[in-house]
Write a protein that holds these residues in place. Sequence first.
Motif, PDB file in Angstrom:
ATOM      1  N   GLY A 279       5.624   7.523   4.040  1.00  0.00           N
ATOM      2  CA  GLY A 279       5.495   7.095   5.425  1.00  0.00           C
ATOM      3  C   GLY A 279       4.082   7.160   5.967  1.00  0.00           C
ATOM      4  N   GLU A 280       3.142   7.576   5.131  1.00  0.00           N
ATOM      5  CA  GLU A 280       1.749   7.654   5.566  1.00  0.00           C
ATOM      6  C   GLU A 280       0.870   6.913   4.576  1.00  0.00           C
ATOM      7  N   ILE A 281       0.007   6.057   5.078  1.00  0.00           N
ATOM      8  CA  ILE A 281      -0.981   5.453   4.187  1.00  0.00           C
ATOM      9  C   ILE A 281      -2.352   5.500   4.837  1.00  0.00           C
TER      10      ILE A 281
ATOM     11  N   ARG B 218       0.824   5.245  10.041  1.00  0.00           N
ATOM     12  CA  ARG B 218       2.140   5.825   9.782  1.00  0.00           C
ATOM     13  C   ARG B 218       3.185   4.736   9.870  1.00  0.00           C
ATOM     14  N   LEU B 219       4.075   4.720   8.891  1.00  0.00           N
ATOM     15  CA  LEU B 219       5.180   3.762   8.881  1.00  0.00           C
ATOM     16  C   LEU B 219       6.469   4.545   9.074  1.00  0.00           C
TER      17      LEU B 219
ATOM     18  N   LEU C 157      10.599   2.167   7.922  1.00  0.00           N
ATOM     19  CA  LEU C 157      10.372   1.328   6.754  1.00  0.00           C
ATOM     20  C   LEU C 157      11.395   0.198   6.645  1.00  0.00           C
TER      21      LEU C 157
ATOM     22  N   SER D 256       2.350   5.848  -2.215  1.00  0.00           N
ATOM     23  CA  SER D 256       3.559   6.670  -2.181  1.00  0.00           C
ATOM     24  C   SER D 256       3.377   7.888  -1.286  1.00  0.00           C
TER      25      SER D 256
ATOM     26  N   GLN E   8       0.828  -1.202   0.000  1.00  0.00           N
ATOM     27  CA  GLN E   8       0.000   0.000   0.000  1.00  0.00           C
ATOM     28  C   GLN E   8       0.862   1.251   0.000  1.00  0.00           C
ATOM     29  N   HIS E   9       1.938   1.182   0.749  1.00  0.00           N
ATOM     30  CA  HIS E   9       2.809   2.350   0.828  1.00  0.00           C
ATOM     31  C   HIS E   9       3.408   2.665  -0.535  1.00  0.00           C
ATOM     32  N   ARG E  10       3.815   1.624  -1.231  1.00  0.00           N
ATOM     33  CA  ARG E  10       4.367   1.823  -2.565  1.00  0.00           C
ATOM     34  C   ARG E  10       3.303   2.412  -3.498  1.00  0.00           C
TER      35      ARG E  10
END
Lengths: 230, 230
Positions: free
Chosen positions: A168-170, A210-211, A214, A165, A160-162
């Motif tokens: 650091g937040e999805i 929030r990631l 990573l 984009s 999902q993050h990719r």
Amino acid sequence: MRDSEVEIVRSLPLFSSMAEENLGSMLAGSFLQRFPATVVLFAESDLTDFLHVLVEGQVELYASVNNREGTMTLIKPVATFVLASALVDGAYQMSARTLETSQILMIPAENVRKAMRDDSEFAQKAVMELAACYHGVVRAYKNIKLRTAVERLANYLLVQHRRQSGEGEITLPVEKRTLASMLGMTPENLSRAFSTLKPYGVTVDGADIRLEKLNDLETLAKPSEFIDAR
Amino acid sequence: MRDSEVEIVRSLPLFSSMAEENLGSMLAGSFLQRFPATVVLFAESDLTDFLHVLVEGQVELYASVNNREGTMTLIKPVATFVLASALVDGAYQMSARTLETSQILMIPAENVRKAMRDDSEFAQKAVMELAACYHGVVRAYKNIKLRTAVERLANYLLVQHRRQSGEGEITLPVEKRTLASMLGMTPENLSRAFSTLKPYGVTVDGADIRLEKLNDLETLAKPSEFIDAR
DNA sequence: CCGATCATTTGATAAATGTCAAGCACCATC
DNA sequence: GATGGTGCTTGACATTTATCAAATGATCGG
């Protein structure tokens, strides 16, 4: 059917190189229908009447055994679903329901089979689409068979993050209980899986995630090109 | 290639209605190869060079993640495998190894893609074959996602019983550790699953299994038309 | 704003499954 | 018949996951 609707169909790779006249005759008898949320579109045992094109909204394909139920995949616009079933003229094999208000273009399965016989360009594209769908399920199968629940969640977050984009937040695109079902666990277990990921920099605020570490998350997730979608 | 080998290919539904000349040019550059047991044929990351036709022996398609490994499916003669990968011109997505001494006909993937473009009969059959493979994985996915290990074993035994029609007796066609991997569990767990099924009339003597209370076993297994192969 | 409903979280506990180690059984080879 | 290897089983234990119950939090219509 309106021209704008024909355009939507034409924009899909599956139909892009179809001869104009074949596209026209395939779409004869097709219609765009609006469904409210939480409506069951068909059950796995139903005979396949239509190839579906999700134009707007969101649809869940799921399966049930006894009282247990599990999400097979989620469909987002614009995409076709149940192509394989429409081509073989049998049962759907999966059940479907809307998750939101949705607009769906329904193409009679018989027309699709006729188009495949008459239009060799379309047959080619159907082959490619089916092969992609096949590899998609293979990925899902590997995912559930070879990873733990926490690993599945971690990899889902990374994918999902990719896609989003968001640096650091999805934002989760579905309710957590649906996500749990898609990842093959209970909602309670998903909640605990999120807790387990806290030391890896994952913080949860409703649907916003929030990631913050990573690298650590990737070390745990060990993503694989041959499981995780691009 | 000998005529007898061409006959084997021709006997498969996938190739049955192919024009003679197209079949010939597809098989140009193909060859029959003999492999001993336990040989790795390809890894999931390898580019797809060949469509494989298992003529004799047995092949396991499997996947690995980290150190974990799992059987995706078992191939028995005569059958093709990795059709989807051969058609899309990418990685195999699964690894393969022989379980026994095997004879495999290797058809260059490029030839298969050319045949699909040139021979519309073949393209039709490829669509049907891919759709069947797709539903096969969907079944496997449902199986692992919605059933417990004991249920998977029980249903496996019932399917084998139907296929072997041995009147309450079946013989496992693979080693137990392979069966365990196929059913998504450890060998130890399979052993215990057999014990759990004892009250349901299942007795084990090596690879020979007796099913003495088929009704009880079915009650436990709750077989489903949409999961269990015919 | 209130109350109702539903999703989510948390805690306690049970069930399912995996891991590690040891022993047994079978088979092949010498 | 001994020997070693391999696969299978069993026991003890750890981990993972599910279940049940309750509390919390969010949402929506009135």
